[in-house]
Design an enzyme around this catalytic site. Structure first.
Site, PDB file in Angstrom:
ATOM      1  N   HIS A 260      -9.384   1.705   0.539  1.00 19.32           N
ATOM      2  CA  HIS A 260      -8.148   1.110   1.041  1.00 19.32           C
ATOM      3  C   HIS A 260      -7.551   2.036   2.105  1.00 19.32           C
ATOM      4  CE1 HIS A 260      -4.425  -1.067   1.233  1.00 19.32           C
ATOM      5  NE2 HIS A 260      -3.769   0.057   1.022  1.00 19.32           N
ATOM      6  N   ASP A 262      -4.987   2.391   4.891  1.00 19.82           N
ATOM      7  CA  ASP A 262      -3.824   1.820   5.566  1.00 19.82           C
ATOM      8  C   ASP A 262      -3.974   2.006   7.071  1.00 19.82           C
ATOM      9  OD1 ASP A 262      -2.237   0.877   3.396  1.00 19.82           O
ATOM     10  OD2 ASP A 262      -1.782   2.943   2.878  1.00 19.82           O
ATOM     11  N   ASP A 372      -2.808  -4.479  -1.390  1.00 19.56           N
ATOM     12  CA  ASP A 372      -1.624  -3.615  -1.416  1.00 19.56           C
ATOM     13  C   ASP A 372      -0.440  -4.161  -0.630  1.00 19.56           C
ATOM     14  OD1 ASP A 372      -0.130  -1.301  -1.987  1.00 19.56           O
ATOM     15  OD2 ASP A 372      -0.770  -0.334  -0.147  1.00 19.56           O
ATOM     16  N   HIS A 576       0.980  -3.818   6.551  1.00 23.49           N
ATOM     17  CA  HIS A 576       1.949  -3.778   5.461  1.00 23.49           C
ATOM     18  C   HIS A 576       2.652  -2.440   5.255  1.00 23.49           C
ATOM     19  CE1 HIS A 576      -1.798  -2.710   3.077  1.00 23.49           C
ATOM     20  NE2 HIS A 576      -0.976  -1.754   2.702  1.00 23.49           N
TER      21      HIS A 576
END
Length: 1008
Positions: A260, A262, A372, A576
């Site tokens: 994951h 970001d 997420d 996000h």
């Protein structure tokens, strides 16, 4: 029997830490280490490798925050290591257990191609599988001095402009070592069995069998003074315990390699490019060693970065996609926020994401992969269907504060009735290590026992931590069929979804939004970026509309490439942790600059198209361009209209130290405090403001959540409220177009606010404008509107429709929604009368009800204007801001929709004498045109996307302002939609029948 498991676990932990792990790389030899510190921003590998290096001293400090140092490692494999596996061990001073959040490195060959990434839990790089001895070692490490930023600690390290130049790290260990495979395998054996034993109950014989096997292995077979020489014997003792098969009814786990990353968060966008390169280099190297390893990678933007910036990494990606080991997932440009992007933007996330994977690899992604994001809009299931995706995955809902979501596998039903098969991984993390403890927690936690027996685990270190490791794959191999555990298979997510869907077709249904009971402050933090997103979305709408109109009418060149690039930039900034305002200062500083650049580009695109349409600018005429619906009676939307003025002139009279504004439709009274104490709708003779109350009231609250400053607003903030009623100055102001207002100035703390309350001729609304010079910290600013309405629910615009939410707090689920997200309007009402609050850039709202002594009910709607968290950006929202909103009395949902669109898409006036008819028009005011554009494939076809906005069935006619030869219903990617009935062209238009909240995309082939 005495339970000595705790003692055994303590001994195991110590033996692992002090004996086994050091013995994995037991024999060592030195490497020569040199360094070159790159000045300023990172440089290409070829440039860095050609630089001049100098020797590194032991323990030398390196790396000012955000700096880059290149280390050159050279040496020779000792002759005595012939026939053995040899690795370089590189510890650049990594903080322990902080993978993805501090210093990281990427190893390169002398030709500049990437080898693998380095981080705190992955410090090795293979030199030889079976050394010959005397091999030359020549490696370069690009080391990034990303600073540690700890939760809740205000730090100026989050921006290169304020971080300073002090070095953050010291070189700890850089050397050659023998890799002892038997010791490494023993470590995996022990940790898997010990983790499983920890989770088994004292009543289970299996726990005792494991405990005794570990005792025999570690206390008998293993010689702690000669771990390499006794590792094989210890493994032989443990082999029977590892060979015992799982129960026939064991839970089935699909383990999917994942990282994951970001796209920005505690690092800037440019650093994410390097994080992706490090992680992809890691996983493609693992794939070489393990052909069964599968890694799922989302975010087309991250793939595109590799294609653009790292052709060597991109080549490896293409190679592993072809083998099926590297799997594109998600179908979105980035893992975006889904609360705040507009409907068209969410559609384009899917368009650009899926199209990238189709164009590059011919792969139609099936999963919407959003582990997420901070809650999920009820509009999403329909968009999933219209993008030809099938499944949805997130893990984030497990973070909710108050209520446990009742399912892990279910059908999610959206606004229009579309359903998507959905899974929440019960492992409760999207960065699993694949430990026995995690797998045991997964099985216990799974909500759908008895009806379903499968779940998915995304495993791998995230945020630049390098993704899956060989250690995780070693654990997965042991958990494949192990007594007392679930069965674990490493496989692509599509296999899990296909099997889970087949096993559980009658899964339960969840209707409506997936509200995250956490991170509610993200609707408000970094207000300027939220304004930038809102304005960019509407400018893109105008740019496409007027460019398409000009292309069809005048042959004006349609800016395909420019719009494609701008859309992708806007979509990236909807990630996000960018749009929600939860990134470091550097990220938000850059995004503000980017938005300003995009505004200038889009204004030029809009202006060029409108000038082409308006004709001779010197003829003394003027064309008024309307990109929004502007009437209740079905006047064709989104065309150019002649200028006209309607309604009475606005009067402004002084009264009791205040002012009364009146335009014949609405009478607004501002008292001596500068507060809006009355809004009378003259058509219904209905007062809007609750008796004795004041609207447009600014209020501040202390705002220090328990965790996650920029993310969270805790319900406890309401316990302390300060009304801002002190007045510095108040005066009448005359505004363009005949509007008249009252301007009020206030100061509070270190800040000031200038509010304007105005009426425009012919407008049944009160326009409100606030400019705030904000210099508070850990403070929440709201604008309150106590309304004389008994509203059982609020209605908030969301993408392609609206959501009803109860205003009561009968249940914990309702209480948890103390802060909610709305787009351009929020409406409250009772039978026969409603009020809308519309805005140009605000997303956070709250709605409460109180019963007055007179028995009436006051429904208070508040807009969340500004926050001032200190982490991760200590200067969040400091400075000047301007927000516009309007109070619309006697409003139904059509009024709310119309006025919400109007405030975001104002008229434009362009010199010219041409008559510009609408390119398309709809005869039903509840059917909203979301996009008018030319087809992305350059064919010249006209694409129109529209939706039913009022939650009712609608029969409408779409009128065309151009000749069309054919029409078809398409998916979001402008391909024929399977199973759809194409409308019939009839006399220059098409008749449409839409279900509530249906989104419909039509593609028109133009005729000559």
């Amino acid at each position: 029997m005495h339970d000595d498991r705790v003692l055994v676990e303590q001994r195991i932990a110590r033996i692992l830490r002090e004996r086994l792990l050091p013995a994995v790389h037991g024999e060592r030899a030195p490497l020569r280490v040199e360094v070159w510190h790159a000045p300023g921003e990172p440089v290409a590998a070829v440039e860095a490798i050609g630089a001049t290096y100098r020797p590194v001293e032991a323990g030398e400090a390196w790396g000012p925050a955000w700096g880059t140092s290149w280390f050159h490692l050279t040496g020779t494999v000792p002759t005595g290591w012939a026939g053995r596996a040899v690795e370089a061990v590189v510890d650049l001073g990594f903080p322990a257990e902080r993978d993805g959040f501090s210093a990281e490195g990427l190893v390169h060959r002398p030709d500049g191609t990437a080898v693998k990434g380095l981080n705190p839990r992955n410090t090795w790089v293979r030199v030889a599988d079976k050394a010959e001895g005397d091999e030359r070692v020549d490696l370069y490490v690009e080391a990034a001095a990303n600073p540690e930023l700890h939760e809740g600690v205000a730090s100026y390290l989050g921006d290169v402009e304020t971080a300073g130049d002090q070095p953050l790290y010291r070189v700890r260990r850089i050397e050659l070592a023998v890799f002892d495979e038997q010791v490494w395998e023993l470590v995996r054996d022990v940790e898997v069995l010990a983790g499983l034993m920890h989770e088994l109950s004292p009543d289970e014989p299996r726990r005792w069998n494991i405990l005794r096997a570990l005792e025999r292995a570690l206390d008998g077979a293993l010689d702690l003074q000669d771990v390499p020489g006794s590792a094989a014997a210890a493994r032989a003792v443990l082999a029977p315990a590892l060979a015992a098969p799982a129960n026939a009814s064991a839970h089935l786990v699909s383990a999917v390699g994942h990282a994951h990353i970001d796209s920005a968060w505690l690092w800037p966008l440019r650093e994410t490019v390097r994080k992706v390169a490090r992680t992809v280099s890691n996983v493609t190297a693992l794939m070489d060693d393990d052909p069964e390893f599968v890694f799922a990678m989302s975010s087309a933007q991250q793939w595109a970065w590799m294609e653009e910036h790292r052709p060597d990494v991109w080549a490896r990606m293409r190679e592993k996609v072809a083998t099926g080991q590297l799997v594109p997932v998600g179908g979105m440009w980035v893992e975006s926020d889904t609360n705040m992007p507009g409907g068209e933007a969410l559609a384009r996330q899917l368009v650009h994401g899926k199209r990238f994977f189709l164009d590059r690899f011919g792969i139609e992604t099936s999963e919407i992969w959003l582990p997420d994001s901070f809650g999920y809009t009820a509009a999403f299931p329909q968009l999933v269907h219209l993008s030809r995706s099938r499944w949805f995955l997130t893990q984030k809902i497990s973070w909710s504060q108050f209520n446990r979501f009742p399912h892990h596998t279910f059908w999610w039903e959206g606004l229009d009735g579309s359903r998507v098969f959905t899974h929440f991984p019960p492992v409760d993390t999207y960065n699993a290590d694949l430990t026995g403890r995690e797998i045991a927690h997964l099985v216990r936690n799974f909500s759908d026992k008895g009806a379903a027996n499968r779940s998915l685990v995304p495993f791998g270190h995230g945020d630049g931590g390098g993704g899956p490791t060989r250690e995780m794959l070693g654990r997965a191999a042991r958990l494949r069929d192990l007594e007392g555990s679930a069965r674990v298979r490493v496989e692509p997510p599509a296999r899990f979804f296909e099997q889970a869907h087949e096993d559980y077709p009658d899964a339960p249904v969840w209707v409506g939004e997936l509200y995250l009971e956490l991170h509610r402050g993200t609707y408000t933090s970094q207000a300027e970026n939220k304004q930038g997103n809102r304005r960019a979305e509407h400018l893109l709408h105008e740019a496409e509309l007027w460019s398409a109109t000009a292309a069809v009418r005048t042959g004006h060149p349609y800016p395909h490439e420019e719009l494609d690039r701008i859309w992708k930039t806007v979509l990236l900034h909807q990630f996000h942790d960018i749009l929600p305002g939860s990134s470091i200062a550097w990220v938000h500083r850059e995004s503000r600059t980017t938005y300003r650049r995009l505004f200038a580009e889009l204004e030029e695109i809009v202006g060029a198209a409108q000038r082409a349409l308006a004709g001779d600018p010197d003829g003394g005429g003027e064309v008024v361009f309307n990109a929004a619906p502007h009437a209740r009676d079905g006047v064709p939307a989104r065309g150019a209209q002649p200028a006209r003025t309607t309604g009475e002139a606005v009067s402004c009279t002084s009264r009791d130290g205040g002012f009364v504004l009146d335009n014949g439709l609405v009478r607004a009274t501002v008292d001596a405090r500068g507060l809006l104490v009355s809004v009378l709708d003259l058509g219904t003779d209905r007062e809007v403001v609750a008796p004795g109350a004041a609207a447009n009231l600014l209020q501040i609250h202390p705002d220090l959540p328990a965790h996650w400053d920029a993310w969270d607003v805790d319900h406890t903030y309401r316990r302390t409220t300060t009304d801002l009623t002190d007045l510095d100055a108040m005066a009448r102001v005359d505004e363009p177009g005949g509007a008249v207002g009252v301007q009020v100035r206030r100061t509070f703390g270190a800040s000031s606010a200038t509010q304007t309350i105005a009426l425009a001729p012919g407008a049944r609304r009160v326009d409100l404008d606030v400019e705030v010079d904000w210099h508070e910290t850990e403070t929440f600013l709201k604008a309150a509107f106590p309304l004389d309405v008994r509203a059982e629910r609020s209605t908030a615009e969301t993408q392609f429709g609206y959501l009803h939410r109860p205003t009561d707090v009968n249940t914990s689920w309702e209480f948890a929604r103390f802060e909610i997200c709305a787009h351009r309007f929020l409406h409250v009402g009772e039978p026969g009368f409603g009020v809308a609050l519309v805005n140009d850039s605000t997303y956070g709202h709250d709605v409460t009800r109180t019963v007055r002594p007179d028995g009436g009910t006051t429904t208070t709607v508040r807009l969340s204007l500004l926050r001032a968290p200190r982490y991760p950006d200590p200067e969040t929202d400091q400075g000047a801001h301007r927000m516009r909103y309007a109070l619309v009395p006697a409003a139904d949902l059509l009024d709310a929709t119309r006025e919400g669109t109007r405030i975001n898409l104002p008229q434009r006036r362009v010199p010219g004498g041409a008559t510009v008819e609408p390119l398309v028009g709809v005869d039903h005011a509840g059917v909203v045109v979301s996009a008018v554009k030319l087809a992305d494939d350059g064919s010249g076809d006209v694409v129109v996307r529209l939706y039913e906005a009022l939650g009712a069935r609608a029969r409408a006619r779409l009128e065309l302002g151009f000749p069309a030869a054919a029409v078809e219903v398409t998916d979001l990617l402008e391909r024929p939609l399977p199973g759809a009935d194409d409308p019939v062209l009839d006399g220059g238009g098409v008749a449409l029948a839409l279900r509530p909240f249906q989104v419909l995309t039509l593609r028109f082939t133009r005729s000559d």
